[in-house]
Design a protein around this motif. Structure first.
Motif, PDB file in Angstrom:
ATOM      1  N   THR A 122       0.829  -1.204   0.000  1.00 43.02           N
ATOM      2  CA  THR A 122       0.000   0.000   0.000  1.00 43.02           C
ATOM      3  C   THR A 122       0.862   1.252   0.000  1.00 43.02           C
ATOM      4  O   THR A 122       0.530   2.255  -0.648  1.00 43.02           O
ATOM      5  CB  THR A 122      -0.927   0.000   1.226  1.00 43.02           C
ATOM      6  OG1 THR A 122      -1.690  -1.215   1.245  1.00 43.02           O
ATOM      7  CG2 THR A 122      -1.877   1.173   1.182  1.00 43.02           C
ATOM      8  N   ARG A 123       1.990   1.222   0.724  1.00 48.20           N
ATOM      9  CA  ARG A 123       2.870   2.384   0.751  1.00 48.20           C
ATOM     10  C   ARG A 123       3.519   2.636  -0.610  1.00 48.20           C
ATOM     11  O   ARG A 123       3.873   3.778  -0.914  1.00 48.20           O
ATOM     12  CB  ARG A 123       3.961   2.192   1.805  1.00 48.20           C
ATOM     13  CG  ARG A 123       3.453   2.349   3.228  1.00 48.20           C
ATOM     14  CD  ARG A 123       4.573   2.139   4.231  1.00 48.20           C
ATOM     15  NE  ARG A 123       4.115   2.376   5.585  1.00 48.20           N
ATOM     16  CZ  ARG A 123       4.080   3.560   6.181  1.00 48.20           C
ATOM     17  NH1 ARG A 123       4.488   4.618   5.512  1.00 48.20           N
ATOM     18  NH2 ARG A 123       3.647   3.709   7.411  1.00 48.20           N
ATOM     19  N   ARG A 133      -2.536  -3.261  -7.792  1.00 50.35           N
ATOM     20  CA  ARG A 133      -3.422  -3.868  -6.802  1.00 50.35           C
ATOM     21  C   ARG A 133      -2.602  -4.779  -5.892  1.00 50.35           C
ATOM     22  O   ARG A 133      -1.533  -5.269  -6.265  1.00 50.35           O
ATOM     23  CB  ARG A 133      -4.532  -4.685  -7.484  1.00 50.35           C
ATOM     24  CG  ARG A 133      -5.469  -3.859  -8.342  1.00 50.35           C
ATOM     25  CD  ARG A 133      -6.296  -2.897  -7.516  1.00 50.35           C
ATOM     26  NE  ARG A 133      -7.210  -2.135  -8.343  1.00 50.35           N
ATOM     27  CZ  ARG A 133      -6.946  -0.942  -8.854  1.00 50.35           C
ATOM     28  NH1 ARG A 133      -5.765  -0.387  -8.616  1.00 50.35           N
ATOM     29  NH2 ARG A 133      -7.838  -0.315  -9.594  1.00 50.35           N
ATOM     30  N   LEU A 134      -3.114  -5.017  -4.702  1.00 48.14           N
ATOM     31  CA  LEU A 134      -2.431  -5.896  -3.755  1.00 48.14           C
ATOM     32  C   LEU A 134      -2.510  -7.346  -4.207  1.00 48.14           C
ATOM     33  O   LEU A 134      -1.523  -8.067  -4.194  1.00 48.14           O
ATOM     34  CB  LEU A 134      -3.051  -5.742  -2.362  1.00 48.14           C
ATOM     35  CG  LEU A 134      -3.027  -4.330  -1.777  1.00 48.14           C
ATOM     36  CD1 LEU A 134      -3.674  -4.328  -0.404  1.00 48.14           C
ATOM     37  CD2 LEU A 134      -1.606  -3.810  -1.679  1.00 48.14           C
ATOM     38  N   ALA A 135      -3.720  -7.776  -4.591  1.00 47.82           N
ATOM     39  CA  ALA A 135      -3.934  -9.148  -5.082  1.00 47.82           C
ATOM     40  C   ALA A 135      -3.291 -10.172  -4.154  1.00 47.82           C
ATOM     41  O   ALA A 135      -2.480 -10.997  -4.569  1.00 47.82           O
ATOM     42  CB  ALA A 135      -3.392  -9.294  -6.499  1.00 47.82           C
ATOM     43  N   ASP A 148      -8.738  -7.299  -0.168  1.00 49.66           N
ATOM     44  CA  ASP A 148      -9.733  -7.054  -1.216  1.00 49.66           C
ATOM     45  C   ASP A 148     -10.440  -5.717  -1.005  1.00 49.66           C
ATOM     46  O   ASP A 148     -10.765  -5.010  -1.972  1.00 49.66           O
ATOM     47  CB  ASP A 148     -10.759  -8.184  -1.233  1.00 49.66           C
ATOM     48  CG  ASP A 148     -10.146  -9.510  -1.671  1.00 49.66           C
ATOM     49  OD1 ASP A 148      -9.054  -9.475  -2.286  1.00 49.66           O
ATOM     50  OD2 ASP A 148     -10.732 -10.569  -1.386  1.00 49.66           O
ATOM     51  N   THR A 149     -10.674  -5.349   0.248  1.00 50.18           N
ATOM     52  CA  THR A 149     -11.290  -4.051   0.528  1.00 50.18           C
ATOM     53  C   THR A 149     -10.378  -2.910   0.094  1.00 50.18           C
ATOM     54  O   THR A 149     -10.833  -1.912  -0.489  1.00 50.18           O
ATOM     55  CB  THR A 149     -11.603  -3.927   2.028  1.00 50.18           C
ATOM     56  OG1 THR A 149     -12.470  -5.009   2.417  1.00 50.18           O
ATOM     57  CG2 THR A 149     -12.278  -2.609   2.334  1.00 50.18           C
ATOM     58  N   ILE A 150      -9.069  -3.034   0.369  1.00 46.80           N
ATOM     59  CA  ILE A 150      -8.114  -2.002  -0.058  1.00 46.80           C
ATOM     60  C   ILE A 150      -8.045  -1.939  -1.578  1.00 46.80           C
ATOM     61  O   ILE A 150      -7.957  -0.850  -2.162  1.00 46.80           O
ATOM     62  CB  ILE A 150      -6.733  -2.284   0.551  1.00 46.80           C
ATOM     63  CG1 ILE A 150      -6.798  -2.164   2.075  1.00 46.80           C
ATOM     64  CG2 ILE A 150      -5.688  -1.337  -0.006  1.00 46.80           C
ATOM     65  CD1 ILE A 150      -5.497  -2.494   2.769  1.00 46.80           C
ATOM     66  N   ASP A 151      -8.092  -3.098  -2.247  1.00 46.98           N
ATOM     67  CA  ASP A 151      -8.091  -3.096  -3.718  1.00 46.98           C
ATOM     68  C   ASP A 151      -9.318  -2.366  -4.260  1.00 46.98           C
ATOM     69  O   ASP A 151      -9.228  -1.617  -5.240  1.00 46.98           O
ATOM     70  CB  ASP A 151      -8.054  -4.531  -4.239  1.00 46.98           C
ATOM     71  CG  ASP A 151      -6.678  -5.161  -4.113  1.00 46.98           C
ATOM     72  OD1 ASP A 151      -5.701  -4.400  -3.990  1.00 46.98           O
ATOM     73  OD2 ASP A 151      -6.574  -6.401  -4.124  1.00 46.98           O
ATOM     74  N   GLY A 152     -10.457  -2.575  -3.626  1.00 47.05           N
ATOM     75  CA  GLY A 152     -11.666  -1.859  -4.049  1.00 47.05           C
ATOM     76  C   GLY A 152     -11.538  -0.358  -3.848  1.00 47.05           C
ATOM     77  O   GLY A 152     -11.969   0.443  -4.691  1.00 47.05           O
TER      78      GLY A 152
END
Length: 393
Positions: A122-123, A133-135, A148-152
């Motif tokens: 994320t950083r 995306r983190l995936a 998945d919430t952070i990807d959204g």
């Protein structure tokens, strides 16, 4: 960064203490039960001498005395064994406590590893790479749900930033077109044969002035938007001292018109090398010089210096004048903020100059500092990371 590491280590310590504490409590309870059973058996054995029959004809006194001595020895041996059991239990509890702490730390690290991965990924994501995306792979648990919430959220932010960039591009075209049409209409109206009424000429002059002000405001807004979304790609090493010297040369007429005295000895040799977008950095330095010229007193002075300490390149521009309030000065980096009516009424400013400077400095990993001089005037300092090795001294 330090705050994030301190929090991460605090969570790991908490999990370690929780795991180790639960293990120690369970082990201590088990040892208490074991020793209680052992002590109860010892007490039962110690009560055996009361059942020894008294000496009589059937049992000589010597035999009874011998039996009592053996039972006393047995009791002492059992007491010593109980003490050894307690000592061994305490040592085992201490050793297992250390083992539990080490295991708890390892387990806590493994539990927090996905969270550290999510945090690091994320950083790395900024406004320029919102498409990443983190995936996070793995089972459908709470950690994957968080990823998945952070990807959204990143997807929504990407859509928002894309819409903003499209709006800036469309506004640049849609707003400049009617302004150009209005200016052309004025030119056509004044170019008609025959005498032009004085009122019409005066009105056309005022309209041109307002149109020029709108042009400057629009250009400032677009520059501010570009600075806030500046891409790190294509950056080259530049000297802040050279940029400041070029900005002074370009504004020599305005400086002479106000009778300002310029001290640029601190710019000798260029100096203060940094890495960035040449257009944005030139605009940043130019805005600082414009601010020093436009909002200076007639016959005043400007002092410039470009320095570097190996890690930070800094450009400092000082001006004289009246004593300013530091609280008001701190707000000058915000859009459309001015100090007083004389600055508000200036026809040469849009209230965005220092806002653009702050945005460009932030986009290049630096910062803008504004300080009211105790003896009067303003100090504007721009600190940026140095360009690194391979740059001329």
């Amino acid at each position: 960064m330090r705050t994030w590491r301190r929090r991460r280590h605090t969570v790991r310590v908490r999990l370690t203490v929780l795991y180790g504490g639960m293990f120690l409590l369970s082990a201590a309870g088990l040892l208490v039960i074991t020793n209680a059973i052992g002590l109860s058996g010892t007490r039962t054995s110690e009560s055996a001498p009361a059942a020894v029959p008294p000496a009589g004809p059937a049992m000589p006194a010597a035999t009874a005395h011998r039996i009592a001595a053996l039972q006393a020895q047995l009791s002492d041996a059992q007491a010593a064994q109980s003490r050894q059991l307690l000592i061994a239990s305490a040592v085992a509890l201490a050793v297992m406590g250390l083992v539990a702490i080490v295991q708890g730390r390892v387990v806590a690290g493994r539990v927090l590893r996905p969270l550290r991965t999510i945090t690091a990924a994320t950083r790395r994501i900024t406004a320029d790479n919102l498409n990443e995306r983190l995936a996070v792979p793995g089972p459908d648990d709470e950690v994957k749900d968080l990823a998945d919430t952070i990807d959204g959220l990143l997807e929504r932010l990407e859509d928002s930033f894309s819409a903003q960039r499209r709006f800036v591009a469309d506004a640049s075209h849609e707003l400049r077109t009617p302004l150009a049409t209005m200016r052309a209409s004025l030119d056509v109206a004044l170019a008609k044969p025959g005498p032009v009424p004085a009122q019409t000429s005066a009105l056309a002059g005022r309209l041109r002035t307002e149109l020029d002000q709108i042009d400057r405001l629009l250009e400032g807004l677009l520059s501010l938007a570009r600075a806030q979304h500046a891409s790190p790609a294509g950056r080259a090493p530049l000297a802040l001292g050279d940029l400041a010297a070029e900005a002074l040369d370009a504004r020599a007429a305005a400086i002479a018109a106000k009778g300002l005295t310029v001290d640029s000895a601190g710019l000798t040799g260029g100096g203060a090398w940094t890495r960035g977008d040449g257009t944005l950095l030139a605009r940043m330095v130019g805005n600082v010089i414009d601010n020093a010229v436009v909002h200076n007193d007639g016959g005043g002075w400007i002092r410039l210096a470009a320095t570097s300490d190996g890690a930070t390149a800094e450009l400092v521009v000082e001006t004289g004048g009246r004593v300013l309030d530091q609280e008001q000065v701190d707000r000058l980096a915000m859009p459309f903020q001015r100090l007083a009516a004389d600055r508000t009424g200036s026809a040469d400013g849009s209230g965005l100059g220092l806002s653009i400077v702050a945005a460009v400095a932030t986009a290049h990993g630096g910062a803008l500092r504004l300080r009211a001089r105790p003896e009067g005037g303003l100090t504007v300092a721009i600190a940026l990371p140095t360009a690194g090795a391979g740059v001329p001294a």
